[in-house]
Design an enzyme around this catalytic site. Structure first.
Site, PDB file in Angstrom:
ATOM      1  N   ASP A  36       0.859  -1.177   0.000  1.00  0.00           N
ATOM      2  CA  ASP A  36       0.000   0.000   0.000  1.00  0.00           C
ATOM      3  C   ASP A  36       0.907   1.242   0.000  1.00  0.00           C
ATOM      4  OD1 ASP A  36      -2.398   1.590   0.410  1.00  0.00           O
ATOM      5  OD2 ASP A  36      -1.733   1.794   2.482  1.00  0.00           O
ATOM      6  N   ASP A  38      -0.206   5.176   0.831  1.00  0.00           N
ATOM      7  CA  ASP A  38      -0.463   6.187   1.858  1.00  0.00           C
ATOM      8  C   ASP A  38      -0.603   5.542   3.229  1.00  0.00           C
ATOM      9  OD1 ASP A  38      -1.034   8.840   0.236  1.00  0.00           O
ATOM     10  OD2 ASP A  38      -2.023   7.206  -0.835  1.00  0.00           O
ATOM     11  N   ASP A 216      -2.188  -0.335   5.844  1.00  0.00           N
ATOM     12  CA  ASP A 216      -2.448   0.343   7.107  1.00  0.00           C
ATOM     13  C   ASP A 216      -3.905   0.639   7.383  1.00  0.00           C
ATOM     14  OD1 ASP A 216      -2.707   3.796   6.768  1.00  0.00           O
ATOM     15  OD2 ASP A 216      -2.496   2.483   5.044  1.00  0.00           O
TER      16      ASP A 216
END
Length: 270
Positions: A36, A38, A216
């Site tokens: 991922d 961001d 996240d």
């Protein structure tokens, strides 16, 4: 304890290693890295355009991409175009738009699968929510609309109430809402990061490899859930998410681990 992983690994075999992903060194000849962006590779910023790519990250990703024979992919809610702008002039295989777009290799064309354009009238209704405050920024991805409110967090409840009202007015509309970190995204139902990763893992150069996924956010949980099906493992960043094999404290720790993989390779070659 030696946390080196050789030949094969699984969530079960790595159970004793938690929660110290920084010490895990997989066999790169059999590994696929799925990352991922961001909140995972990059620190979150006030707006999506304000993210900063550390100077050495591009080189580390490119070197790992080459070492993995192309089996490194970015898995993001961002569009492929947006991903390319962030990492320019580099390009990487990617799953973009929460599974709406995919690029299997840097030589291939972007593929928009399972992602019909959102109805323009419906899209305008969701975009109009941004008029509630100058701090609410909308992002029109064509197949979805994202409402970013990091600059106006006090409007979170108001935004979701407005979205719920539109959905209640159109109960048959095939859409779903993805809550994220200071972002609310509305997209057509039927595709997720997990559907994109499934397709990715069934194609070369990813097929047959053991994936490591790092994410996240809530939108990454669908990918955490499918990693065991591919003999893979997953790690969350900043929080211990359900179904992961461990966690990194912050994006800087993820970047340090990626660099560590290359350092270990260099040491092994000596």
């Amino acid at each position: 304890m030696d946390h080196r992983v050789t030949e094969n690994f699984s969530a079960k075999s790595m159970g004793d290693m938690l929660p110290a992903p920084a010490g895990i060194v997989p066999d790169l000849d059999q590994t696929a890295l799925l990352l991922d962006i961001d909140g995972t590779l990059l620190e979150l910023a006030p707006t999506p355009r304000d993210v900063v790519v550390p100077p050495k990250l591009g080189l580390v990703l490119q070197t790992l991409h080459d070492r993995l024979d192309g089996a490194l992919a970015l898995v993001s809610g961002r569009s492929l175009t947006d991903i390319d702008v962030i990492f320019a002039p580099l390009q990487f295989p990617a799953v973009g738009g929460h599974g709406a777009e995919m690029r299997l290799s840097v030589e291939s064309e972007a593929v928009a699968s399972c992602a019909p354009p959102m109805d323009n009238d419906l899209k305008r209704r969701f975009i109009a929510i941004s008029h509630l405050s100058p701090g609410i920024l909308y992002e029109d991805k064509g197949y979805s609309v994202a409402l970013h409110y990091r600059l106006a967090p006090q409007f979170e409840r108001t935004i979701y109430e407005a979205v719920s009202a539109i959905r209640a007015d159109l109960p048959q509309a095939p859409i779903e809402v993805l809550p994220g970190k200071f972002v609310c995204e509305i997209k057509p139902a039927g595709f997720t990061k997990a559907t994109g990763v499934r397709e990715l893992m069934n194609r070369a150069p990813f097929s047959g490899r053991n994936p490591i996924f790092i994410g996240d956010d809530v939108t990454d949980e669908s990918v955490f859930a499918i990693m065991p099906a591919f003999r893979g493992v997953s790690f969350s960043v900043g929080r211990r998410a359900h179904g992961v094999n461990g966690q990194f404290k912050a994006p800087k720790d993820v970047r340090a681990w990626l660099t560590h993989l290359l350092d270990e390779e260099a040491m092994a070659a000596q």
